[in-house]
Design a protein around this motif. Structure first.
Motif, PDB file in Angstrom:
ATOM      1  N   UNK A 179       0.828  -1.199   0.000  1.00  0.00           N
ATOM      2  CA  UNK A 179       0.000   0.000   0.000  1.00  0.00           C
ATOM      3  C   UNK A 179       0.865   1.254   0.000  1.00  0.00           C
ATOM      4  N   UNK A 180       0.497   2.225  -0.819  1.00  0.00           N
ATOM      5  CA  UNK A 180       1.259   3.467  -0.939  1.00  0.00           C
ATOM      6  C   UNK A 180       1.394   4.174   0.408  1.00  0.00           C
ATOM      7  N   UNK A 181       0.325   4.131   1.215  1.00  0.00           N
ATOM      8  CA  UNK A 181       0.363   4.839   2.489  1.00  0.00           C
ATOM      9  C   UNK A 181       1.404   4.257   3.444  1.00  0.00           C
ATOM     10  N   UNK A 182       1.718   2.959   3.302  1.00  0.00           N
ATOM     11  CA  UNK A 182       2.766   2.346   4.122  1.00  0.00           C
ATOM     12  C   UNK A 182       4.114   2.999   3.814  1.00  0.00           C
ATOM     13  N   UNK A 183       4.360   3.237   2.545  1.00  0.00           N
ATOM     14  CA  UNK A 183       5.656   3.762   2.103  1.00  0.00           C
ATOM     15  C   UNK A 183       5.838   5.240   2.442  1.00  0.00           C
ATOM     16  N   UNK A 184       4.748   5.976   2.521  1.00  0.00           N
ATOM     17  CA  UNK A 184       4.841   7.438   2.604  1.00  0.00           C
ATOM     18  C   UNK A 184       5.066   7.983   4.008  1.00  0.00           C
ATOM     19  N   UNK A 185       4.660   7.232   5.056  1.00  0.00           N
ATOM     20  CA  UNK A 185       4.666   7.800   6.413  1.00  0.00           C
ATOM     21  C   UNK A 185       6.079   7.840   6.992  1.00  0.00           C
ATOM     22  N   UNK A 186       6.462   8.980   7.526  1.00  0.00           N
ATOM     23  CA  UNK A 186       7.780   9.209   8.120  1.00  0.00           C
ATOM     24  C   UNK A 186       7.748   8.858   9.620  1.00  0.00           C
ATOM     25  N   UNK A 187       8.852   8.306  10.134  1.00  0.00           N
ATOM     26  CA  UNK A 187       8.895   7.837  11.533  1.00  0.00           C
ATOM     27  C   UNK A 187       8.656   8.961  12.533  1.00  0.00           C
ATOM     28  N   UNK A 188       9.335  10.084  12.369  1.00  0.00           N
ATOM     29  CA  UNK A 188       9.192  11.178  13.325  1.00  0.00           C
ATOM     30  C   UNK A 188       7.778  11.761  13.309  1.00  0.00           C
ATOM     31  N   UNK A 189       7.237  11.923  12.114  1.00  0.00           N
ATOM     32  CA  UNK A 189       5.871  12.434  11.993  1.00  0.00           C
ATOM     33  C   UNK A 189       4.871  11.470  12.643  1.00  0.00           C
ATOM     34  N   UNK A 190       5.112  10.160  12.434  1.00  0.00           N
ATOM     35  CA  UNK A 190       4.230   9.147  13.009  1.00  0.00           C
ATOM     36  C   UNK A 190       4.271   9.196  14.534  1.00  0.00           C
ATOM     37  N   UNK A 191       5.460   9.362  15.093  1.00  0.00           N
ATOM     38  CA  UNK A 191       5.587   9.419  16.561  1.00  0.00           C
ATOM     39  C   UNK A 191       4.877  10.643  17.117  1.00  0.00           C
ATOM     40  N   UNK A 192       5.028  11.752  16.431  1.00  0.00           N
ATOM     41  CA  UNK A 192       4.355  12.976  16.892  1.00  0.00           C
ATOM     42  C   UNK A 192       2.834  12.803  16.837  1.00  0.00           C
ATOM     43  N   UNK A 193       2.372  12.178  15.772  1.00  0.00           N
ATOM     44  CA  UNK A 193       0.931  11.969  15.611  1.00  0.00           C
ATOM     45  C   UNK A 193       0.372  11.095  16.728  1.00  0.00           C
ATOM     46  N   UNK A 194       1.155  10.098  17.170  1.00  0.00           N
ATOM     47  CA  UNK A 194       0.721   9.168  18.213  1.00  0.00           C
ATOM     48  C   UNK A 194       1.064   9.654  19.621  1.00  0.00           C
ATOM     49  N   UNK A 195       1.756  10.794  19.706  1.00  0.00           N
ATOM     50  CA  UNK A 195       2.123  11.343  21.010  1.00  0.00           C
ATOM     51  C   UNK A 195       3.196  10.537  21.719  1.00  0.00           C
ATOM     52  N   UNK A 196       4.132   9.971  20.961  1.00  0.00           N
ATOM     53  CA  UNK A 196       5.185   9.128  21.529  1.00  0.00           C
ATOM     54  C   UNK A 196       6.457   9.928  21.764  1.00  0.00           C
ATOM     55  N   UNK A 197       7.242   9.509  22.781  1.00  0.00           N
ATOM     56  CA  UNK A 197       8.507  10.187  23.059  1.00  0.00           C
ATOM     57  C   UNK A 197       9.673   9.364  22.493  1.00  0.00           C
ATOM     58  N   UNK A 198      10.878   9.563  23.015  1.00  0.00           N
ATOM     59  CA  UNK A 198      12.071   8.941  22.420  1.00  0.00           C
ATOM     60  C   UNK A 198      12.317   7.506  22.893  1.00  0.00           C
TER      61      UNK A 198
END
Length: 371
Positions: free
Chosen positions: A170-189
């Motif tokens: 799926x195209x959406x699997x390839x497009x998502x960036x790790x840092x953006x994903x973490x911010x979206x989910x409210x995750x820290x380091x």
């Protein structure tokens, strides 16, 4: 161009067919596409939801034991093979496709076989490292066998015309960036563990993961996203019995389903899951290290072979279900996450196995054969 697709029974057979159809439609909007699926299969819902037309046949597989119920079922299956082929012939004659593409499952056998008898070019796509019965039966009769992984070729007869295309992703699997994903989910380091056992849930994975989740609640070492599935509604109570209220732990994200998998997969550092073909292709595409627990209940034990394709390339570790318990899972996760060099090596090796242009490769083959 008119394309007939046949595949069903599980999402692992249906989603690749939908990905192929969607990509071809994107490249050539005037293409006419028809699916043939099992009358009672989940493809009926998924194909219609994706906006494609689907016709039905009735087919089932053979039971591999001699219990009275199985014997009755197998007699019905023999009868259905003939009626399914007759029905498939009717649908094919009415649609008059330029090519037939089979993506596996019981339904693809009679459809592809009938198309070949009618002189229509046919190709099949095999998602797993260990080819299914349908693929093996049709491999010498079709114009081309498209394999998801190189390992599958050793299980085919000599003389089979095959090409490695990978699994459509799926195209959406390839497009998502790790840092953006973490911010979206409210995750820290802190390290993020993503675990799941499929839409229904896998009891053995839920039981083993419960111990890891309970420990993470206490030591706050990991952030953990876990989906317990439709049949795992008892999971939160099991974790509670281990002394953890998941609603009070901000490092735990426990749900029944993961409906934002592209985001969760991008955000995580380690995956704990079954070894379904499409899941593994997505793990490879994102370069995610994994602890794989293949299901022993699938045909030809193909998930074990899928997992070993990664394990043999040092791209994942494996725990067979018969050996799984929470202590082993916790140790496997700790050993990987605590060794940054190993984690990086697994990530690089997984990504080196990825084929991210499978849909384009399949489209090229379709065009070549139709031309």
């Amino acid at each position: 161009m008119k394309i007939l697709l046949a595949g069903g029974g599980t999402a692992g057979h249906i989603n690749p067919a939908l990905a192929i159809a969607g990509y071809i439609k994107e490249k050539e909007p005037d293409t006419e596409i028809l699916f043939i699926g099992n009358r009672d299969g989940m493809e009926q819902t998924l194909v219609k939801k994706a906006g494609f037309e689907i016709k039905s046949i009735v087919i089932s597989g053979f039971k591999r034991n001699f219990k009275p119920k199985s014997i009755v079922h197998n007699i019905k299956t023999v009868s259905r093979v003939f009626t399914a082929s007759s029905k498939a012939k009717k649908h094919i004659k009415e649609f008059a496709p330029d090519i037939c593409i089979g993506t596996g499952g019981y339904v693809s056998g009679p459809v592809v076989r009938t198309a070949i008898k009618m002189g229509i070019p046919a190709i099949i796509h095999e998602q797993n490292a260990f080819p299914g019965v349908t693929t093996k039966m049709l491999s010498k009769k079709v114009n081309k066998v498209m394999l998801a992984v190189e390992d599958a070729k050793k299980h085919l007869e000599q003389g089979v015309d095959f090409v490695v295309t990978g699994n459509p992703i799926r195209e959406e699997i390839l497009k998502v960036d790790k840092q953006q994903a973490r911010e979206k989910l409210g995750l820290d380091s802190r390290p993020v563990i993503l675990s799941f056992g499929g839409s229904l849930g896998a009891r053995c994975i839920n039981e083993a993961v419960a111990g890891l989740v309970a420990r993470s609640a206490k030591d706050q070492k990991y952030q953990h996203i876990h989906a317990y599935g439709q049949q795992g509604t008892w999971f939160p109570e099991l974790v509670k019995e281990k002394g953890t209220d998941i609603d009070k732990c901000d490092n735990l994200d426990i749900r029944q389903y993961i409906d934002d998998m592209p985001v969760c997969l991008a955000a995580c550092d380690l995956v704990v899951s079954r070894a379904g073909a499409i899941t593994l292709s997505e793990i490879q595409a994102k370069g995610k290290p994994a602890v794989l627990i293949p299901s022993p209940y699938v045909a030809e034990n193909h998930q074990y072979h899928n997992a070993m394709a990664l394990v043999n390339k040092n791209a994942a570790s494996i725990i067979e279900e018969k050996d799984l318990n929470e202590e082993k899972l916790i140790k496997a996760v700790d050993d990987m996450v605590s060794d940054s060099a190993l984690l990086r090596q697994y990530s690089e090796n997984a990504q080196s196995m990825a084929i991210t242009d499978a849909s384009q490769r399949i489209y090229n083959i379709v065009k070549e054969i139709v031309k």
